[in-house]
Design a protein around this motif. Structure first.
Motif, mmCIF file in Angstrom:
data_model
loop_
_atom_site.group_PDB
_atom_site.id
_atom_site.type_symbol
_atom_site.label_atom_id
_atom_site.label_comp_id
_atom_site.label_asym_id
_atom_site.label_seq_id
_atom_site.Cartn_x
_atom_site.Cartn_y
_atom_site.Cartn_z
ATOM 1 N N GLN A 286 0.743 -1.257 -0.273
ATOM 2 C CA GLN A 286 -0.015 0.102 -0.033
ATOM 3 C C GLN A 286 1.032 1.106 -0.001
ATOM 4 O O GLN A 286 1.786 1.355 0.924
ATOM 5 N N LEU A 287 0.834 2.270 -0.995
ATOM 6 C CA LEU A 287 1.485 3.412 -1.134
ATOM 7 C C LEU A 287 0.502 4.685 -0.866
ATOM 8 O O LEU A 287 -0.545 4.272 -1.116
ATOM 9 N N HIS A 288 1.121 5.567 -0.361
ATOM 10 C CA HIS A 288 0.351 6.796 0.153
ATOM 11 C C HIS A 288 1.306 8.126 -0.083
ATOM 12 O O HIS A 288 2.489 8.125 0.037
ATOM 13 N N ALA A 289 0.746 9.181 -0.837
ATOM 14 C CA ALA A 289 1.102 10.397 -1.070
ATOM 15 C C ALA A 289 0.048 11.565 -0.723
ATOM 16 O O ALA A 289 -1.108 11.381 -0.815
ATOM 17 N N ASP A 290 0.632 12.273 -0.002
ATOM 18 C CA ASP A 290 -0.188 13.568 0.240
ATOM 19 C C ASP A 290 0.491 14.884 -0.617
ATOM 20 O O ASP A 290 1.546 15.428 -0.275
ATOM 21 N N LEU A 291 -0.476 15.162 -1.482
ATOM 22 C CA LEU A 291 0.191 16.158 -2.684
ATOM 23 C C LEU A 291 -0.021 17.526 -2.204
ATOM 24 O O LEU A 291 0.283 18.503 -2.702
ATOM 25 N N VAL B 217 -2.943 2.335 -3.844
ATOM 26 C CA VAL B 217 -2.390 3.462 -3.886
ATOM 27 C C VAL B 217 -3.231 4.484 -3.297
ATOM 28 O O VAL B 217 -4.372 4.713 -3.942
ATOM 29 N N LEU B 218 -3.075 5.274 -2.176
ATOM 30 C CA LEU B 218 -3.960 6.235 -1.545
ATOM 31 C C LEU B 218 -3.166 7.687 -1.765
ATOM 32 O O LEU B 218 -2.025 7.861 -1.446
ATOM 33 N N ILE B 219 -4.025 8.618 -2.439
ATOM 34 C CA ILE B 219 -3.442 10.205 -3.007
ATOM 35 C C ILE B 219 -4.270 10.997 -2.119
ATOM 36 O O ILE B 219 -5.543 10.841 -2.453
#
Length: 616
Positions: free
Chosen positions: A332-337, A382-384
């Protein structure tokens, strides 16, 4: 008391069986047990018993059933109740281990944690123990209604996912001989499950039984075409082609090949922590889970979550990701743009996948190719968070049909291939009350229900504002809700009373402002501060000193960015609308406009908004 739902329904206290025999009591008890230690709303219980068209006296009958259950469950010695009435429903209080579904979930979580830590042998044993908890089909002797049916499907899907993952782990350990019989049985039980067929084909291949592996492919292909009208998925076809031509790279597709290279031992697990208690949004969660729980397809499932500032997009998306993460064992991948550029987020993904010391290409295009290649044959979530454009999302998207993406957006994005767009509206009053009660306690809430309802109306049920208010009350137990309402009489005091270390309303509005064009941002400050409501394009044109067409473009931009809401003007011509700003947006806009004017010269204002990172 022990409750068993993974098979025939059983309830026991010690050696004594106390399983209810009346069908509707069995339904209610089973639903409460599957949601142990969580409030089940009365509407859900009524829907379970009578469907979408309940009788007029359904609530009274439900209360009668609950009285019967409470008497059945009362402890023989001390009269301690495990069935509790809450403001919006009922809750069954039991240790997690006292419900077999809870034991199963705990073992699955432990097995995945062991696998993430590289303890593959231990994970294998734990997954085996988790599956041993099952005694047959879930609630096989209960006449389930629509709500229980959803829970049963979810349990069965989780079970199949664990079976699939256990077989994967066994192959990682090189146990091809040991799992052949199990896999052969499983593909008969699940004739359309592509993942299990792939594993059986690879196990047969590694044992030198290529003709049998090809026969497995022909069998599932026939099943898929006859039953569903579908050709096999990409991974099945790739394995089939490899078997036909004797591709020496075929071994690299197996878990054992990955184990030898070390790339499967520590799949990335970047999801932020889930909330200890998540309240409401039941319908939205159920709708969003459905496309994320579907079997592999030709492209990743994409769920976008859109809502105004303070609507709880981040909390909802994170909770949703934790609910479905079991389907994505490869990471599980996460990014806070709001805090990272797309290049920084993509680099973080690849470092998590390949290790911190891995050499990466210089260009974002090449790095994006690496991500797509790694996800092509894997199941990755993927959680963005805080996306504002499709351009910044493009390099972060996986490619495999078994993958999924959850995107929380501050504006409606035209994402191609979106499986579902979840629009987070303000919660209903009873959900808002439940949110307050979860923080300040039910006794305190019930003592001031009228004041609590006033607080909800004051903030138009904004979850962020209500959490901020509840946190304020929680740390000041000597305050009543009436005291807080008195301190919120003047909007100029709202930010001082509501800001704390966990919730910052201004920053939430600011993140939405950062994606506005400079001219639209300035117009937003002026309109939110000075406009009377309802606001028309003509009224906006007067405030801004521009023509109506320009005013309309600005107002529609603010609606797209969730900073304004719109209603069709009553008794007006087609295309005429009324626009309004919520009180919270007005307060935050006033603070932001003063801060920007005081801190930055006008010529540098746009650069200020682009560079400034949120503090919460």
């Amino acid at each position: 008391m022990q409750v068993r739902v993974l098979g025939q329904f059983e309830v026991a206290r010690g050696e004594k069986r106390i399983t209810p025999s009346q069908p509707k009591l069995r339904q209610l008890f089973a639903l409460l047990a599957l949601n142990a230690n969580t409030v089940v709303r009365a509407e859900q219980l009524i829907e379970e018993l009578w469907g979408p068209e309940p009788p007029s006296k359904a609530m009274g009958t439900l209360q009668t059933y609950m009285s019967h259950l409470r008497r059945l469950l009362a402890a023989d010695d001390m009269g301690v109740s495990v069935l509790h009435t809450r403001h919006v429903g009922y809750a069954l209080t039991l240790p997690e281990q006292n419900v077999d579904a809870g034991r199963f979930a705990g073992l699955v979580a432990r097995g995945r944690s062991e696998l993430d830590g590289g303890h593959v042998e231990a994970a294998s044993e734990t997954f085996r123990a988790a599956l041993a908890v099952w005694r047959g089909s879930a609630l096989s002797d209960v006449d389930a209604g629509p709500v229980l049916e959803h829970h049963i499907r979810s349990l069965e899907e989780t079970r199949v996912g664990v079976i699939d993952q256990r077989m994967e782990v066994e192959l990682m350990l090189g146990h091809h001989h040991e799992v052949i019989n199990d896999l052969s049985t499983l593909v008969r039980d699940y004739p359309a499950h592509e993942g299990l067929h792939v594993k059986l084909m690879m196990a047969l291949h590694l044992l030198g039984r290529r003709s049998e592996a090809l026969h497995v492919f022909q069998r599932i292909r026939t099943t898929l075409i006859d039953d569903l009208g579908l050709e096999p998925g990409q991974q099945l076809q790739q394995v089939h082609r490899g078997l036909l031509v004797g591709n020496p790279q075929l071994d690299a597709l197996t878990p054992t090949g990955a184990l030898r290279s070390g790339s499967w031992l520590e799949p990335p697990a970047q999801l932020p922590p889930d909330l200890p208690v998540f309240v409401g949004r039941t319908a939205e969660l159920a709708a969003a889970e459905s496309p994320l729980q579907q079997p592999s397809r030709s492209a990743p499932a994409v769920v976008s979550v859109v809502g105004p500032p303070g609507s709880g997009k981040t909390a909802f998306s994170t909770h949703l990701a934790h609910r479905v993460r079991a389907r994505f064992p490869h990471g599980q991948l996460h990014a806070d743009l709001a805090e990272q550029t797309p290049v920084e987020a993509l680099t973080g993904f690849l470092r998590a996948i390949r290790g911190t010391g891995a050499q990466l290409p210089d260009s974002i295009e090449e790095r994006s190719h690496l991500l797509r290649g790694w996800t092509a044959e894997r199941r990755v979530l993927v959680l963005i968070d805080n996306a504002v454009s499709t351009v910044e999302l493009a390099p972060l998207m996986p490619s495999g049909g078994g993958c999924a993406v959850i995107v929380s957006c501050r504006t409606r994005l035209p994402l191609r291939g979106t499986s579902l767009a979840v629009d987070l509206r303000p919660p209903a009053e009873d959900e808002a009350l439940e949110l307050l009660g979860s923080v300040i306690g039910w006794r305190r809430l019930r003592a001031e229900l009228p004041q609590a309802r006033r607080l909800i109306r004051l903030f138009e049920a904004s979850p962020m504002a209500l959490v901020a208010a509840a946190n304020r009350l929680a740390v000041r137990p000597h305050w009543t809700i009436a005291v807080l309402l008195d301190r919120l009489r003047h909007r100029r005091d709202w930010l001082d009373e509501l800001v704390n270390a966990r919730v910052d309303l201004v920053n939430s509005i600011e993140l939405s402002c950062r994606s506005l064009a400079p001219a639209h941002r300035d117009a937003f400050f002026r309109l939110a501060d000075a406009a009377t409501e309802p606001l028309t394009t003509r009224g906006a044109a007067v405030v801004l000193g521009c023509d109506q067409r320009t005013a309309e473009a600005i107002l529609e931009s603010l609606v797209e960015h969730q900073l304004a809401t719109v209603d069709r003007a009553p008794d007006a011509f087609v295309g005429q609308f009324h626009y309004r700003f919520s009180p919270l947006v007005r307060v935050a806009a006033s603070s932001l406009s003063q801060f920007a004017a005081a801190s930055v010269p006008p010529a540098d204002a746009n650069d200020f908004w682009i560079r400034r990172a949120p503090s919460a």
